[in-house]
Design a protein around this motif. Structure first.
Motif, short mmCIF file in Angstrom:
data_model
loop_
_atom_site.label_atom_id
_atom_site.label_comp_id
_atom_site.label_asym_id
_atom_site.label_seq_id
_atom_site.Cartn_x
_atom_site.Cartn_y
_atom_site.Cartn_z
N HIS A 30 70.40 -0.24 62.73
CA HIS A 30 70.18 -1.65 62.41
C HIS A 30 69.85 -1.76 60.93
N ASP A 31 69.98 -2.98 60.41
CA ASP A 31 69.62 -3.24 59.02
C ASP A 31 68.09 -3.28 58.91
N HIS A 97 73.81 -0.70 58.30
CA HIS A 97 73.11 -0.42 59.55
C HIS A 97 73.13 1.08 59.90
#
Length: 328
Positions: A30-31, A97
């Motif tokens: 994920h970011d 990500h």
């Protein structure tokens, strides 16, 4: 510091639990937000501080001072290493990500490599006191090289080494990322994904990083336990620090100068220590003085870097405004 086998095993087990928790937290690509990175950066630094205070409370004041000096030095060198990580990520166009997964694996590789280097370094230092001359000379040379590179002011560019190119030729590389997969089947042949290549690139550069950091920390302490724990705590927060600093890295324009002063200082300290071990009466640099010098250099470097970056941004804004006025 006299460290029993049991304490070594407990320390390694504790560090493995922390690394496992870090992996569990970041297992889903994920970011990473600035808030998340900032929170975990504070957590890792707090854990390092608690470990250092624990050494102090158990009556090992000298070990505590050496740990904090080593931790601050390794952390500052790690920030410099982040510049290379940024270049590698850009070179391979790693999706945002997936960057945390690359960094996590890179930290694991670095921990293993540092453990090997520390074990070898401790054995050499114990057997041959003259090796401090080599370590000192190497650090002074590295400091001079950093100054030369900083004065050149050329834009850094990362290039694949020969080993990495040979691996790519032998196994082949897929033309795009496939999530977190490291290998895929392409026309019946097993090939590397770009993610695997990036991880290998991070791992090979970790070897070069260790060549600077291990002699530097051995210049502050010859205790393998302190050397290992200081390196481990400095590296474990590196992934979050990468996302926290972000664009700030480009503003630390004087960091190379600061690191060159620190490495040169530790190099001189090593040479003085080697002379002292040889029976020559020379002044010794104490651990509190070393910690004070290192912290002072980093504070001054950060302040001057931010001031220089602000001044440069103002000049660029004024130049842009002047161009717009002429065009108008």
């Amino acid at each position: 510091m006299d460290v029993s086998f049991t304490l070594w095993m407990l320390t390694i087990a504790g560090l493995c639990i922390l690394v496992g928790a870090d992996f569990f937290i970041g297992r889903k690509p994920h970011d990473v937000s600035v808030k998340e990175a900032g929170t975990w950066t504070v957590v890792w630094i707090a854990l390092a501080a608690l470990f250092g205070l624990g050494l102090l409370l158990t009556g090992n004041g000298q070990a505590s001072q050496e740990f904090f000096a080593g931790f601050v030095t390794e952390k500052s060198l790690s920030v410099d290493n982040l510049f290379v990580f940024v270049l590698i990520m850009a070179k391979f166009s790693v999706p945002s990500h997936l960057q945390q997964r690359v960094l996590l694996v890179g930290v694991l590789i670095a921990l293993v490599l540092r453990a090997v280097f520390i074990a070898a370094g401790a054995a050499i230092v114990t057997s041959f006191s003259w090796v401090f001359y080599l370590f000192g000379a190497f650090l002074v040379y590295t400091a001079w090289k950093l100054i030369q590179e900083a004065r050149a002011g050329d834009e850094e560019e990362w290039e694949e080494d020969r080993l990495l190119r040979s691996v790519e030729r032998k196994f082949g590389v897929a033309d795009r990322y496939h999530g977190t997969k490291l290998f895929i089947r392409d026309n019946g042949k097993r090939v590397l994904t770009p993610l695997m290549v990036v991880m290998l690139a991070i791992g090979t550069t970790d070897v070069l990083f260790a060549l600077d950091s291990i002699p530097a920390i051995f210049g502050l302490t010859q205790d393998p336990y302190i050397v290992f724990t200081a390196n481990a705590f400095a590296l474990m927060g590196l992934r979050q620090l990468y996302f926290l600093l972000g664009g700030l890295l480009k503003k630390l324009v004087h960091l190379s100068y600061g690191l060159s002063v620190i490495l040169g200082f530790i190099g001189v300290k090593l040479v003085l220590h080697a002379l002292h071990e040889s029976g020559v009466h020379v002044p010794q640099i104490s651990t509190p003085l070393s910690l004070g010098v290192i912290c002072a250099v980093l504070v001054v470097t950060t302040i001057t870097s931010l001031a220089a970056s602000k001044k440069q941004a103002a000049k660029e804004a004024a130049a842009e405004s002047a161009r717009e006025s002429v065009e108008a």
